[in-house]
Scaffold this motif. Structure first.
Motif, PDB file in Angstrom:
ATOM      1  N   LEU A 288      39.773  37.727  28.592  1.00 54.23           N
ATOM      2  CA  LEU A 288      39.213  38.922  29.221  1.00 54.23           C
ATOM      3  C   LEU A 288      40.380  39.880  29.491  1.00 54.23           C
ATOM      4  CD1 LEU A 288      36.315  39.573  30.016  1.00 54.23           C
ATOM      5  CD2 LEU A 288      36.807  38.741  32.305  1.00 54.23           C
ATOM      6  N   VAL A 290      40.972  43.276  30.018  1.00 53.24           N
ATOM      7  CA  VAL A 290      41.114  44.261  31.097  1.00 53.24           C
ATOM      8  C   VAL A 290      41.334  43.567  32.436  1.00 53.24           C
ATOM      9  CG1 VAL A 290      40.031  46.177  32.310  1.00 53.24           C
ATOM     10  CG2 VAL A 290      39.737  45.952  29.852  1.00 53.24           C
ATOM     11  N   ALA A 291      40.542  42.522  32.682  1.00 51.76           N
ATOM     12  CA  ALA A 291      40.686  41.788  33.947  1.00 51.76           C
ATOM     13  C   ALA A 291      42.077  41.165  34.046  1.00 51.76           C
ATOM     14  CB  ALA A 291      39.618  40.710  34.051  1.00 51.76           C
ATOM     15  N   SER A 293      44.831  42.271  32.733  1.00 49.01           N
ATOM     16  CA  SER A 293      45.783  43.340  33.047  1.00 49.01           C
ATOM     17  C   SER A 293      45.687  43.744  34.501  1.00 49.01           C
ATOM     18  CB  SER A 293      45.513  44.578  32.193  1.00 49.01           C
ATOM     19  OG  SER A 293      45.709  44.267  30.854  1.00 49.01           O
ATOM     20  N   GLN A 294      44.454  43.846  34.985  1.00 49.41           N
ATOM     21  CA  GLN A 294      44.295  44.298  36.370  1.00 49.41           C
ATOM     22  C   GLN A 294      44.885  43.292  37.349  1.00 49.41           C
ATOM     23  OE1 GLN A 294      40.125  45.227  36.573  1.00 49.41           O
ATOM     24  NE2 GLN A 294      40.448  47.282  35.732  1.00 49.41           N
ATOM     25  N   ARG A 346      41.767  45.770  46.172  1.00 45.40           N
ATOM     26  CA  ARG A 346      41.582  45.892  44.717  1.00 45.40           C
ATOM     27  C   ARG A 346      41.242  44.531  44.100  1.00 45.40           C
ATOM     28  NH1 ARG A 346      47.150  48.499  44.153  1.00 45.40           N
ATOM     29  NH2 ARG A 346      46.940  48.357  41.900  1.00 45.40           N
ATOM     30  N   ARG A 349      37.597  44.003  44.508  1.00 45.99           N
ATOM     31  CA  ARG A 349      36.836  44.743  43.485  1.00 45.99           C
ATOM     32  C   ARG A 349      36.846  43.985  42.169  1.00 45.99           C
ATOM     33  NH1 ARG A 349      38.659  49.644  45.854  1.00 45.99           N
ATOM     34  NH2 ARG A 349      40.380  49.971  44.409  1.00 45.99           N
ATOM     35  N   LEU A 350      38.011  43.424  41.841  1.00 46.21           N
ATOM     36  CA  LEU A 350      38.116  42.644  40.607  1.00 46.21           C
ATOM     37  C   LEU A 350      37.166  41.447  40.662  1.00 46.21           C
ATOM     38  CD1 LEU A 350      39.602  41.974  37.911  1.00 46.21           C
ATOM     39  CD2 LEU A 350      41.233  40.664  39.274  1.00 46.21           C
ATOM     40  N   ARG A 353      33.591  42.454  40.023  1.00 43.64           N
ATOM     41  CA  ARG A 353      33.299  42.689  38.602  1.00 43.64           C
ATOM     42  C   ARG A 353      33.229  41.369  37.832  1.00 43.64           C
ATOM     43  NH1 ARG A 353      36.456  47.265  39.272  1.00 43.64           N
ATOM     44  NH2 ARG A 353      38.335  46.188  38.638  1.00 43.64           N
ATOM     45  N   LEU A 354      34.129  40.456  38.167  1.00 49.00           N
ATOM     46  CA  LEU A 354      34.150  39.176  37.444  1.00 49.00           C
ATOM     47  C   LEU A 354      32.851  38.401  37.625  1.00 49.00           C
ATOM     48  CD1 LEU A 354      37.785  37.863  38.015  1.00 49.00           C
ATOM     49  CD2 LEU A 354      36.761  38.505  35.836  1.00 49.00           C
ATOM     50  N   ARG A 356      30.038  39.460  37.959  1.00 48.53           N
ATOM     51  CA  ARG A 356      28.920  40.084  37.243  1.00 48.53           C
ATOM     52  C   ARG A 356      29.084  39.972  35.730  1.00 48.53           C
ATOM     53  NH1 ARG A 356      29.439  44.771  40.806  1.00 48.53           N
ATOM     54  NH2 ARG A 356      30.328  45.823  39.011  1.00 48.53           N
ATOM     55  N   THR A 357      30.158  39.323  35.292  1.00 49.22           N
ATOM     56  CA  THR A 357      30.422  39.229  33.858  1.00 49.22           C
ATOM     57  C   THR A 357      29.958  37.868  33.359  1.00 49.22           C
ATOM     58  OG1 THR A 357      32.338  40.633  34.191  1.00 49.22           O
ATOM     59  CG2 THR A 357      32.218  39.459  32.091  1.00 49.22           C
ATOM     60  N   SER A 359      29.550  36.550  30.435  1.00 50.18           N
ATOM     61  CA  SER A 359      30.311  35.888  29.373  1.00 50.18           C
ATOM     62  C   SER A 359      31.522  35.153  29.957  1.00 50.18           C
ATOM     63  CB  SER A 359      30.780  36.909  28.337  1.00 50.18           C
ATOM     64  OG  SER A 359      31.612  37.863  28.949  1.00 50.18           O
TER      65      SER A 359
END
Ligand code: SF4
Lengths: 527, 262
Positions: A288, A290-291, A293-294, A346, A349-350, A353-354, A356-357, A359
């Motif tokens: 994953l 983007v995650a 990197s964040q 932050r 927030r990550l 999002r995780l 809700r993913t 996959s």
């Protein structure tokens, strides 16, 4: 430190054959016995008293001293040590692995390094010292072995082959490591399969064996601290602190209140940074991008914050017996806390999002399971245990330093899968921030280091809840303040022992993900 | 999945590009480097005889050398314990740089063919985890080594550079040599961190060498415990001829500068 009186007595049939010694400060109870009594006494401590096994500490001091350490996992209370004495000529002891499975690797290690034999142990040999690199019977931890230079004679066994377990038709073994993947610590895994799934995962460690316990001997106590910090550079402060606390117990050294508060702040900053890094690796293992990197950005920001605050990105060179090596200005501590709070926001927030993913969750849910019963049998520690419903956290059950006065929760999940381990990491990161802010509120004025005292001979155990779990450092020093014996029981040594449970019965492609959800240190295990 | 694309874009817009400008411009952000001690003169005018020795004796790894009224630093041994900087009244000056990588073989530089795409095989020869982690940080958006044409590779057969961390444990000896032999030529070896250069706090012992030089030939040395990502990046740039190597001469120049200041 623990002070509750020990409301336990040794069973009748042993009472005449053991000697009980209580520490004046109520820290520990030593039950000295002959080797034959070890097994029944250990099973009594585990089964009747309900203590957990911390580790085996072997000492060679004219005779053999085998010290089995146990701690209470409920209310803070004194440690129990079963100490067996045996003449030096005796090298055979009975194994306790049958009654305490967590002792398995301790006995294998003592066999390799001290040349002791544990009768009844299911599997000895090729552990720390690889049979294809060293001859049998080297016993480098013995006092008469000079660890400073290579041994004059090397007789490796060229016919050594990894042990295979699966013998079904069509079975094959896939070796992974010691050099594998792009940027990873050196370790070897033999994955056995008959098709899609990993049936057996046999790890082989100690490629990174630096013999820390051996090279520490004879060094000055403050120089051995440098080794403590470097058994796992990613959690250097926690290990340095555990070691420093052992020296403080031996010398009766008080830590000034300001230092005690700053220690909490730094230890939690380290935990936060460690967990963010572990989350980044976990995201990376599932590809994953983007995650990853964040999370990696947040980790680098925490490394920079640590570097700017203390001088070192990994908090090296701060812990010392009696406090800290330097003070940190109040304003900078406050600024660091504010930035850490922003980073945790932050991070939250990550996490949102995780979760809700789908996959991503598919790769973690019901993957790499360790059950509660397994976690207990293997005596697991740290976030991995807490993800399998075993909420052992030394900050809460054996509080050290200033932790007794702090308010925090010990996150716990029940599923024992990769997703549970991820959630524990996120929740603990939030708790660390909470502790940092409390520490900030409590910053007293005053020195950060007590005056140097003359060395006192003695031995003690120091412990911390390191980011990966319980870290135990047993130290014995002589009257010149030099190390006679240094035994390190790091969380990764305990938890790698159970890694195969999580890796078995899952598909090959899950292996790197399960590895990342464990997030353990090889360096710390191999030490 | 689109939420990730969006959140990635949003973060970029909100916080801007995070990637360091190094090597085009020096990076002076706080916390990017632990720094290193700088050699210093010790004058008997304001300090008595033996002061240089007293400072040097504080070093647990023998990195400090007192002679003729000055204290020299062997960067290969310094483990950032800060004892020479924090303890006692006399302390060593500290510099916040990171261009520490020194070419130690006459052929350290790879040819021009490697200017735009260089593959790196990383081998852990017993590090504590910190050096390896700083190497890994290079892939982090803050450093983004790909923008400079550097790539980590799992296969030694495609690697141009062998990057080694850790003191060289006995049980990694074979794997390390095998990895190097599997690499095509021309190839270069970069030793990263005080342990890889000198054994650090661990070696020499029966289980661990005094640095990896005794196992594989080394072309470039990066001091630090651990060296920060920028120092490792500097080493990669030195290997490809895109940055100047630090060497003992530049150490002396720094010493001159300090002398002029005092
Ligand atoms: S920081 Fe420590 S290791 Fe480095 S030169 Fe100073 S005293 Fe020596």
């Amino acid at each position: 430190m623990a002070s509750a009186p020990l409301a336990l007595s040794v069973p009748e049939e042993w009472s005449t054959r053991v000697r009980i010694r209580d520490d004046a400060r109520g820290l520990q109870r030593e039950i000295e016995c002959r080797p034959e009594a070890v097994k029944p006494l250990c099973s009594w401590v585990i089964q009747t008293i309900g203590y957990a096994f911390a580790g085996l500490i072997v000492e060679e001091a004219g005779e053999w001293r085998l010290r089995y350490a146990f701690y209470s996992t409920e209310a803070p209370s004194a440690w129990i040590y079963i100490v067996a004495h045996a003449p030096h000529a005796q090298t055979r002891f009975s194994s306790i692995t049958e009654v305490i499975h967590a002792a398995d690797w301790h006995e294998r290690e003592a066999e390799d390094l001290f040349g002791l034999v544990f009768e009844g142990h299911p599997r000895l040999g090729d552990f720390v010292l690889h049979d294809d690199a060293w001859q049998e019977g080297l016993a480098p931890m013995r006092k008469n072995f000079d660890g400073r230079r290579p041994p004059p004679l090397r007789m490796p066994n060229p016919d050594w082959r990894p042990r295979r377990i699966v013998s079904a038709p069509g079975a094959f073994g896939m070796p992974v490591g010691p050099v594998y993947s792009a940027v990873t610590e050196s370790a070897h895994f033999l994955l056995e399969t008959v098709g899609e799934d990993v049936i057996r995962a046999l790890p082989r460690f100690f490629y990174k064996y630096r013999a820390v316990e051996k090279v520490a001997e004879g060094r000055r106590a403050d120089d051995a601290l440098l080794l403590a910090e470097r058994i796992n550079g990613l959690t250097a402060f926690a290990h340095g602190l555990a070691y420093a606390q052992a020296l403080e117990t031996i010398g009766g050294i008080e830590v000034p209140p300001r230092a005690a508060t700053l220690r909490v702040f730094l230890a939690e900053l380290e935990r936060l940074r460690h967990h963010v890094g572990a989350i980044a690796e976990l995201c990376e293992s599932t590809a994953l991008v983007v995650a990853t990197s964040q999370a990696a950005i947040l980790e680098e920001e925490l490394l920079r914050l640590s570097g700017a605050l203390t001088g070192h990105r990994y908090l090296f060179g701060l812990a010392t017996a009696g406090g800290l090596t330097r003070d940190l200005p109040d304003a900078e501590v406050a600024a660091a806390a504010v930035r850490a709070r922003d980073i945790v926001k932050r991070l939250d927030r990550l996490e949102r999002r995780l979760v809700r993913t789908s996959s991503f969750l598919d790769r973690l849910e019901e993957v790499g399971i360790v059950t509660e019963a397994e976690a207990r049998a293997f005596g697991l520690v740290g976030p991995i245990a807490r993800a399998s419903a075993v909420s052992r956290d030394l900050r809460a059950i054996q509080p050290y330093g200033a932790y007794r006065d702090y308010v925090f929760e010990v996150p716990r999940e029940a599923e024992g899968d990769g997703y549970a381990r991820l959630r524990v990491l996120f929740a603990e990161a939030r708790q660390s921030l909470r502790l940092m802010i409390q520490a900030l509120d409590r910053l007293a004025t005053g020195p950060v280091r007590s005056a140097d005292a003359a060395p006192i001979a003695g031995a003690a155990l120091g412990w911390t809840e390191a980011p990966l779990g319980a870290a135990f450092h047993w130290v014995r020093v002589d009257e010149q303040g030099r190390i006679l014996r240094y035994r390190i029981i790091p969380p990764s040594f305990v938890n790698w022992h159970a890694f195969h449970l999580a890796a078995e019965a899952f598909a090959f492609q899950d292996f790197p993900i399960i590895l990342a959800t464990f997030g353990l240190s090889v360096s710390e295990n191999d030490r | 999945m689109s939420q990730w694309v969006l959140s990635g874009l949003k973060a970029k817009i909100k916080t801007g590009i995070k990637t360091t400008r190094y090597p085009a411009r020096p990076d002076r952000a706080p916390g990017v480097t632990p720094g290193l001690p700088v050699p210093r003169p010790v004058r008997s005018a304001h300090s008595g005889e033996g002061d240089a020795e007293r400072i040097a004796n504080r070093c647990p790894t023998g990195a400090l050398d007192a002679r003729e009224g000055r204290v020299d630093v062997d960067l290969r041994r310094c483990i950032h314990c800060f004892r020479c900087a924090r303890e006692g009244s006399e302390s060593m000056p500290w510099e916040g740089s990171y261009e520490w990588a020194a070419a130690v073989s006459p052929t350290a530089k790879l040819g021009h063919a490697f200017a735009s795409s260089v593959h790196i095989r990383v081998v852990d020869a017993g590090d504590c985890g910190a050096c390896l982690h700083e190497v890994k940080q290079l892939a982090n958006p803050y450093y983004n080594l790909h923008r400079l044409g550097f790539f980590f590779t799992p296969t030694p057969r495609q690697a141009d550079i062998l990057l080694v961390v850790g003191p060289g444990t006995d049980q990694m000896r074979e794997a390390l040599t095998k990895t190097l032999t599997a690499m095509p030529t021309p190839r270069r070896v970069i030793a990263v961190g005080a342990c890889a250069l000198s054994g650090g706090v661990f070696g020499p012992s029966f289980a661990c060498s005094e640095g990896i030089r005794s196992i594989v030939p080394v072309d470039i040395e990066v001091p630090g415990n651990p060296p920060p990502p920028l120092a490792i990046l500097h080493a990669l740039l030195v290997a490809t001829g895109r940055a100047q190597s630090a060497d003992s001469a530049s150490r002396t120049r720094q010493l001159d500068a300090v002398e002029r200041e005092t």
